[in-house]
Design a protein around this motif. Structure first.
Motif, PDB file in Angstrom:
ATOM      1  N   UNK A  96       0.851  -1.175   0.000  1.00 18.47           N
ATOM      2  CA  UNK A  96       0.000   0.000   0.000  1.00 18.47           C
ATOM      3  C   UNK A  96       0.897   1.240   0.000  1.00 18.47           C
ATOM      4  N   UNK A  97       0.624   2.158  -0.874  1.00 19.64           N
ATOM      5  CA  UNK A  97       1.429   3.367  -0.980  1.00 19.64           C
ATOM      6  C   UNK A  97       0.812   4.443  -0.079  1.00 19.64           C
ATOM      7  N   UNK A  98       1.111   4.359   1.204  1.00 17.02           N
ATOM      8  CA  UNK A  98       0.487   5.260   2.171  1.00 17.02           C
ATOM      9  C   UNK A  98       0.918   6.697   2.011  1.00 17.02           C
ATOM     10  N   UNK A  99       2.112   6.901   1.503  1.00 17.78           N
ATOM     11  CA  UNK A  99       2.606   8.265   1.320  1.00 17.78           C
ATOM     12  C   UNK A  99       1.675   9.053   0.386  1.00 17.78           C
ATOM     13  N   UNK A 100       1.317   8.470  -0.748  1.00 17.98           N
ATOM     14  CA  UNK A 100       0.422   9.144  -1.695  1.00 17.98           C
ATOM     15  C   UNK A 100      -0.989   9.285  -1.145  1.00 17.98           C
ATOM     16  N   UNK A 101      -1.442   8.267  -0.434  1.00 19.56           N
ATOM     17  CA  UNK A 101      -2.791   8.322   0.146  1.00 19.56           C
ATOM     18  C   UNK A 101      -2.877   9.469   1.141  1.00 19.56           C
ATOM     19  N   UNK A 102      -1.891   9.573   2.015  1.00 20.27           N
ATOM     20  CA  UNK A 102      -1.885  10.644   3.020  1.00 20.27           C
ATOM     21  C   UNK A 102      -1.674  12.010   2.371  1.00 20.27           C
ATOM     22  N   UNK A 103      -0.800  12.069   1.381  1.00 21.15           N
ATOM     23  CA  UNK A 103      -0.493  13.330   0.702  1.00 21.15           C
ATOM     24  C   UNK A 103      -1.744  13.940   0.073  1.00 21.15           C
ATOM     25  N   UNK A 104      -2.596  13.105  -0.491  1.00 24.25           N
ATOM     26  CA  UNK A 104      -3.782  13.582  -1.192  1.00 24.25           C
ATOM     27  C   UNK A 104      -5.041  13.531  -0.326  1.00 24.25           C
ATOM     28  N   UNK A 105      -4.859  13.304   0.963  1.00 24.12           N
ATOM     29  CA  UNK A 105      -5.986  13.277   1.915  1.00 24.12           C
ATOM     30  C   UNK A 105      -7.101  12.332   1.484  1.00 24.12           C
ATOM     31  N   UNK A 106      -6.721  11.165   1.040  1.00 15.57           N
ATOM     32  CA  UNK A 106      -7.702  10.165   0.615  1.00 15.57           C
ATOM     33  C   UNK A 106      -8.268   9.465   1.840  1.00 15.57           C
ATOM     34  N   UNK A 107      -9.577   9.337   1.869  1.00 12.18           N
ATOM     35  CA  UNK A 107     -10.254   8.571   2.917  1.00 12.18           C
ATOM     36  C   UNK A 107     -11.005   7.438   2.253  1.00 12.18           C
ATOM     37  N   UNK A 108     -11.076   6.335   2.941  1.00 11.51           N
ATOM     38  CA  UNK A 108     -11.805   5.182   2.438  1.00 11.51           C
ATOM     39  C   UNK A 108     -13.178   5.108   3.102  1.00 11.51           C
ATOM     40  N   UNK A 109     -14.165   4.694   2.327  1.00 11.87           N
ATOM     41  CA  UNK A 109     -15.479   4.351   2.859  1.00 11.87           C
ATOM     42  C   UNK A 109     -15.640   2.859   2.614  1.00 11.87           C
ATOM     43  N   UNK A 110     -15.744   2.111   3.695  1.00 13.10           N
ATOM     44  CA  UNK A 110     -15.740   0.656   3.605  1.00 13.10           C
ATOM     45  C   UNK A 110     -17.129   0.125   3.969  1.00 13.10           C
TER      46      UNK A 110
ATOM     47  N   UNK B 106     -12.000  -7.060   6.815  1.00 12.36           N
ATOM     48  CA  UNK B 106     -11.459  -6.788   8.147  1.00 12.36           C
ATOM     49  C   UNK B 106      -9.939  -6.650   8.131  1.00 12.36           C
ATOM     50  N   UNK B 107      -9.271  -7.511   7.385  1.00  8.83           N
ATOM     51  CA  UNK B 107      -7.807  -7.420   7.263  1.00  8.83           C
ATOM     52  C   UNK B 107      -7.401  -6.067   6.675  1.00  8.83           C
ATOM     53  N   UNK B 108      -8.120  -5.632   5.655  1.00  9.34           N
ATOM     54  CA  UNK B 108      -7.818  -4.346   5.011  1.00  9.34           C
ATOM     55  C   UNK B 108      -8.047  -3.182   5.969  1.00  9.34           C
ATOM     56  N   UNK B 109      -9.127  -3.243   6.727  1.00 12.24           N
ATOM     57  CA  UNK B 109      -9.412  -2.182   7.698  1.00 12.24           C
ATOM     58  C   UNK B 109      -8.282  -2.093   8.710  1.00 12.24           C
ATOM     59  N   UNK B 110      -7.845  -3.230   9.208  1.00  7.87           N
ATOM     60  CA  UNK B 110      -6.786  -3.227  10.220  1.00  7.87           C
ATOM     61  C   UNK B 110      -5.461  -2.706   9.653  1.00  7.87           C
ATOM     62  N   UNK B 111      -5.162  -3.012   8.388  1.00  5.86           N
ATOM     63  CA  UNK B 111      -3.952  -2.482   7.747  1.00  5.86           C
ATOM     64  C   UNK B 111      -4.039  -0.963   7.598  1.00  5.86           C
ATOM     65  N   UNK B 112      -5.195  -0.490   7.158  1.00  2.00           N
ATOM     66  CA  UNK B 112      -5.414   0.951   7.000  1.00  2.00           C
ATOM     67  C   UNK B 112      -5.280   1.647   8.349  1.00  2.00           C
TER      68      UNK B 112
END
Length: 84
Positions: free
Chosen positions: A1-15, A38-44
């Motif tokens: 998961x490329x968290x740097x880009x996700x955080x940089x662009x203020x991306x939020x997930x709706x699960x 659930x695994x994905x939520x915990x990683x996020x």
């Protein structure tokens, strides 16, 4: 998961959550989707990426006596927001 880009662009997930394991897998027609979700939520959550949970109400969910409060508590989830 490329968290740097996700955080940089203020991306939020709706699960979306459809209920317990049986109901979720049945409605998504994908065996194992509940556990993968659930695994994905915990990683996020570990990466401190904001996420929201959206509970999809259906007769199957209601008949299963699914508890949103217990789901969040038992899985130690910390969503930014909860939608219904």
């Amino acid at each position: 998961m490329c968290t740097k880009n996700i955080k940089k662009h203020n991306i939020e997930f709706i699960i979306p959550i459809h209920g317990n394991c049986f109901v979720h897998d049945s409605l998504t027609r994908n065996q194992g989707s509940y556990e993968k979700t659930l695994e994905s939520i915990k990683k996020i959550q570990l990466e401190k990426i904001p996420y929201n949970l959206k509970f999809i109400f259906s007769k199957e969910m209601i008949n299963s006596e699914f508890s949103i409060e217990a789901f969040i508590r038992d899985n130690q989830l910390l969503p930014k927001e909860i939608y219904f």
